[in-house]
Design an enzyme around this catalytic site. Structure first.
Site, mmCIF file in Angstrom:
data_model
loop_
_atom_site.group_PDB
_atom_site.id
_atom_site.type_symbol
_atom_site.label_atom_id
_atom_site.label_comp_id
_atom_site.label_asym_id
_atom_site.label_seq_id
_atom_site.Cartn_x
_atom_site.Cartn_y
_atom_site.Cartn_z
ATOM 1 N N HIS A 1 0.835 -1.207 0.000
ATOM 2 C CA HIS A 1 0.000 0.000 0.000
ATOM 3 C C HIS A 1 0.867 1.253 0.000
ATOM 4 C CE1 HIS A 1 -3.622 2.346 1.489
ATOM 5 N NE2 HIS A 1 -2.623 3.154 1.850
ATOM 6 N N GLU A 2 1.843 1.291 0.908
ATOM 7 C CA GLU A 2 2.711 2.464 0.999
ATOM 8 C C GLU A 2 3.676 2.548 -0.187
ATOM 9 O OE1 GLU A 2 1.758 4.498 2.984
ATOM 10 O OE2 GLU A 2 0.637 3.314 4.429
ATOM 11 N N HIS B 1 1.922 4.256 -3.043
ATOM 12 C CA HIS B 1 1.931 5.714 -2.899
ATOM 13 C C HIS B 1 3.273 6.280 -3.365
ATOM 14 C CE1 HIS B 1 -1.865 6.204 -0.930
ATOM 15 N NE2 HIS B 1 -1.534 5.569 0.172
#
Length: 268
Positions: A58-59, A62
């Site tokens: 998820h990170e 980003h």
């Protein structure tokens, strides 16, 4: 290999911690498939490892999207190594989300990577950076659900613990993707629309950002909201994928073996 190439390679080298998480996922998955060891502990390890892996991805999403958008600083910060210790707020991004699923079965990833927004031009790029994280969770969950939809009833019963763990992990991914798209300051849903708001509104809503994740968590602690969200929203997503909903319920029961899931989502 030039110095620049070596430096770039180091910035993208997958961390040992991430490999360890993958090893725990594989080992616990094998033990569940082979019906070896304590099933509850196996499900717990499988789901926790899978959840932490998804948070890393998820990170990473980003950071990778920010890199493509113009923020070249994400590499030097270590965000591209999938190392959870490199993120800006490990408490908000890893510890609190892990506590949330252990205590209440609520999957809610928080923001972590620090993006130098001044390096990025264009509202759409800013929105895509925020959307990249929950997109990973939804994609992760969809892949697991599609896999479960192909499982026959005899197979599901024969390897119940294994498929239940996958079902619960899939549900957490779908839940995380949906909740993180809520336009609440501090969540990615707000980050998607923030570039399109006026300066006055951004400044006003910004004061809520440190509390956004906790506000959503407390709302879901309300029995009425909790029941609507899980039994209407989440059920409607999982139900078409074979026995996914039933397997997720069984997986939840095995995962929460310590009886700390106050306000259980499956009524157990």
């Amino acid at each position: 290999m030039t110095y620049h190439d070596a430096h770039a390679h180091a910035e993208r080298k997958i961390s040992v911690i991430f490999w360890v998480l993958l090893a725990v996922l594989a080992a616990s998955g094998w033990s569940l498939w082979a019906d070896q060891g304590n099933a509850r502990v196996g499900v717990f390890l499988f789901v926790v490892a899978g959840w932490l892996i998804s948070l890393c991805l998820h990170e990473y999403a980003h950071a990778r999207t920010a890199l493509q958008g113009g923020d070249i600083s994400v590499g030097t910060k270590g965000y591209l190594t999938l190392n959870p210790l490199k993120y800006t707020h490990p408490v908000y991004s890893f510890i609190m989300p892990l506590v949330f699923i252990i205590l209440g079965g609520i999957a809610l990833p928080g923001g972590a990577v620090f993006i130098e927004r001044g390096r990025i031009q264009g509202k759409w790029k800013h929105s895509l950076i925020s959307a990249a994280g929950p997109a990973v969770n939804l994609l992760f969950g969809l892949v697991l659900l599609i896999g479960l939809s192909t499982v026959s009833l005899p197979s599901a019963i024969g390897h119940l613990n294994f498929f239940s763990a996958i079902g619960y992990l899939a549900m957490l991914q779908i839940m995380a993707g949906i909740l993180n798209l809520v336009p609440m300051p501090g969540l990615d849903g707000y980050g998607i629309i923030e570039p399109w708001l006026s300066y006055a509104n951004r400044r006003a809503f910004g004061n809520l950002a440190p509390y956004g994740m906790m506000i959503v968590f407390l709302l879901l602690w309300n029995p009425t909201v909790n029941d609507w969200f899980f039994n209407t929203v989440i059920h409607s997503v999982l139900a078409p994928f074979g026995y996914s909903w039933e397997l997720a319920g069984t997986g939840s029961g095995l995962f929460h073996f310590f009886n700390l899931h106050l306000g259980s989502i499956f009524g157990s």
